[in-house]
Design an enzyme around this catalytic site. Structure first.
Site, PDB file in Angstrom:
ATOM      1  N   LYS A 115      22.662   8.574  11.866  1.00 37.09           N
ATOM      2  CA  LYS A 115      23.745   7.745  11.325  1.00 37.09           C
ATOM      3  C   LYS A 115      23.267   6.305  11.280  1.00 37.09           C
ATOM      4  O   LYS A 115      22.391   5.925  12.060  1.00 37.09           O
ATOM      5  CB  LYS A 115      24.996   7.825  12.220  1.00 37.09           C
ATOM      6  CG  LYS A 115      26.288   7.511  11.504  1.00 37.09           C
ATOM      7  CD  LYS A 115      26.747   8.706  10.701  1.00 37.09           C
ATOM      8  CE  LYS A 115      28.156   8.599  10.201  1.00 37.09           C
ATOM      9  NZ  LYS A 115      28.658   9.931   9.844  1.00 37.09           N
ATOM     10  N   ASP A 155      29.419   6.897   4.044  1.00 36.28           N
ATOM     11  CA  ASP A 155      30.355   7.104   5.155  1.00 36.28           C
ATOM     12  C   ASP A 155      31.440   6.036   4.965  1.00 36.28           C
ATOM     13  O   ASP A 155      31.663   5.596   3.826  1.00 36.28           O
ATOM     14  CB  ASP A 155      29.607   6.993   6.490  1.00 36.28           C
ATOM     15  CG  ASP A 155      30.397   7.578   7.657  1.00 36.28           C
ATOM     16  OD1 ASP A 155      30.487   8.807   7.768  1.00 36.28           O
ATOM     17  OD2 ASP A 155      30.959   6.801   8.453  1.00 36.28           O
TER      18      ASP A 155
HETATM   19  N1  GLU Z   1      29.102  10.673   6.294  1.00 37.79           N
HETATM   20  C1  GLU Z   1      29.363  12.073   6.091  1.00 37.79           C
HETATM   21  C2  GLU Z   1      29.609  12.753   7.417  1.00 37.79           C
HETATM   22  O1  GLU Z   1      30.007  12.131   8.375  1.00 37.79           O
HETATM   23  C3  GLU Z   1      28.313  12.749   5.241  1.00 37.79           C
HETATM   24  C4  GLU Z   1      26.893  12.651   5.724  1.00 37.79           C
HETATM   25  C5  GLU Z   1      25.865  13.175   4.718  1.00 37.79           C
HETATM   26  O2  GLU Z   1      26.229  13.618   3.653  1.00 37.79           O
HETATM   27  O3  GLU Z   1      24.688  13.118   5.075  1.00 37.79           O
HETATM   28  O4  GLU Z   1      29.491  13.949   7.534  1.00 37.79           O
END
Ligand code: GLU
Length: 427
Positions: A115, A155
């Site tokens: 993240k 996100d």
């Molecule tokens: N931000 C999204 C999550 O928390 C998607 C992450 C992604 O697609 O890599 O799952």
């Protein structure tokens, strides 16, 4: 850094503390030889803090703090979004990265978890400043990301435009076109059909399946939603299309309520055009005190905002039978216990909102092969993966008489730790 950081002794009720106690809860349900590796899950593989200096439109130089945490690479490249939020911290990003590890394993995608975040309020800066921040941040984390290493995605407060800037910056730095370095891109740049709606769609599909198993008919079911961004609004629209009545919506601008049901199409149109880009002031509803949201009479509660929202006090008030965690980490562990005692079923974040990363995986695969699927194919494969994963988790929960959260961790941690054990330690 905004707060002292310890992997093992986090701040009470912090997101990382929540994650650690979720891992502790799964230990009794893992195969004996795997528990030997459990500590691996309790620390991030690597965490990068970067300074993001940019020239503001008024000529000043401003510095923003950015992070990229890779929690695990055991099952494949790291994967996870980037959030822009004024309160984001390294510790929060660590937890969000760890939840990605669990999530990708829960739906069996060949990824680890990561993240990123930047401490910035995107409402308070211009589009040009946002672009400069995004590009400089991407360049700074360029030392650890890449299509085979770590693949960012949208996100909170980031979108396809931000992904386009990230893809372009990384591509410029490597001297080629690296479309697979991020997912959630615009369709023109190798984005996938269905990606924008994927997280909300996954919430809906798992929610529909959980409701069916509970004997709760979606037709006429009352829904209360916290967070009306990409996840909350899409899931709500799909629930409403299936006949549910949306009685309350809360976002950063306030809470609105209408016991007879809100018209979601009009609410979406209102949010797009209102000054604050939120639900407050919507004419076809009554304003409500923010804290009263938690005991609204409803069947389904959909937290789709930020972490730590369902505290013990709120868990005691919740009237819903089913909680669908569209957000990451919305429920603190002690509140989970209260909900379990009160027989409120929680479909946990690490499966409920896994639809986004699942279609991100489809996007990444399509970028590698430069062959693109139809929206129908995407949605069918997404629904299938979500349904299969939920059914496997449900069986695990039944088998051990545990919550869906602990069952999801059991399924996911077994996969992660098995991969880790098979690879062994280097050197
Ligand atoms: N931000 C999204 C999550 O928390 C998607 C992450 C992604 O697609 O890599 O799952």
């Amino acid at each position: 850094m905004s707060e002292a950081l310890s992997y093992v002794n986090p701040q009470p009720a912090s997101a990382w503390g929540t994650y650690l106690s979720q891992v502790d809860r799964v230990v009794p349900y893992l195969g004996g030889s795997l528990t030997r590796w459990i500590e691996t899950l309790k620390r991030p593989k690597r965490a990068l803090i970067v300074d993001v200096p940019i020239e503001m439109d008024n000529g000043c130089i401003a510095h923003f703090e950015g992070y990229r945490v890779q929690h695990s690479l055991s099952r494949g490249p790291a994967k996870g979004g980037v959030r822009f939020h004024p309160n984001v911290t390294l510790e929060e990003v660590m937890a969000l990265a760890a939840w990605m590890t669990i999530k990708t394993a829960a739906v069996n995608l060949p990824y680890g978890g990561a993240k990123g975040g930047i401490r910035v309020d995107p409402q308070k800066i211009s589009a040009k400043e946002l672009e400069r921040i995004t590009r400089r941040y991407t360049s700074e984390i360029g030392v650890i990301i890449g299509p085979q290493r770590d693949i960012p995605a949208p996100d909170v407060n980031t979108n396809a435009q931000v992904m386009a800037w990230m893809m372009d910056t990384y591509s410029m730095n490597v001297g080629g076109t690296a479309s697979g370095v991020v997912t959630g891109k615009p369709i023109d740049l190798g984005g996938s059909l269905g990606r924008v709606n994927a997280t909300g769609r996954g919430v809906f599909v798992t929610g529909r399946e959980a409701a069916r198993r509970l004997g709760l008919n979606l037709q006429g079911a009352r829904v209360a939603v916290q967070g009306f961004g990409n996840v909350g609004s899409v899931a709500t629209r799909l629930l409403a299309q299936a006949g549910a009545i949306v009685v309350a919506v809360q976002d950063h601008t306030g809470t609105i309520h209408n016991a007879k049901g809100l018209d979601i199409a009009s609410l979406l149109a209102y949010v797009r055009t209102s000054d604050q880009h939120g639900v407050a002031g919507f004419a076809q509803a009554e304003p409500m005190d923010n804290e009263d949201f938690w005991d609204v009479v409803c069947d389904i509660l959909l937290p789709a905002a930020l972490e730590g929202q369902i505290t013990v006090a709120r868990a005691q008030k919740i009237r819903a039978r089913l909680v669908l965690e569209g957000a990451n980490g919305p429920t603190v562990p002690e509140a989970d216990d209260v909900l379990q005692q009160r027989k409120v079923l929680v479909v946990p974040d690490v499966i409920c909102n896994a639809g986004g990363v699942t279609v991100s995986y489809f996007e990444w695969v399509q970028d590698f092969s430069s062959f693109f699927w139809t929206e129908n194919e995407i949605n069918q494969r997404l629904d299938q993966i979500m349904m299969n994963a939920l059914s496997q988790i449900w069986n695990k929960a039944d088998q051990h008489k545990i919550t869906l959260r602990t069952a999801t961790y059991a399924v996911a941690c077994e996969r992660i730790l098995r991969a880790h054990a098979e690879r062994g330690l280097y050197p």
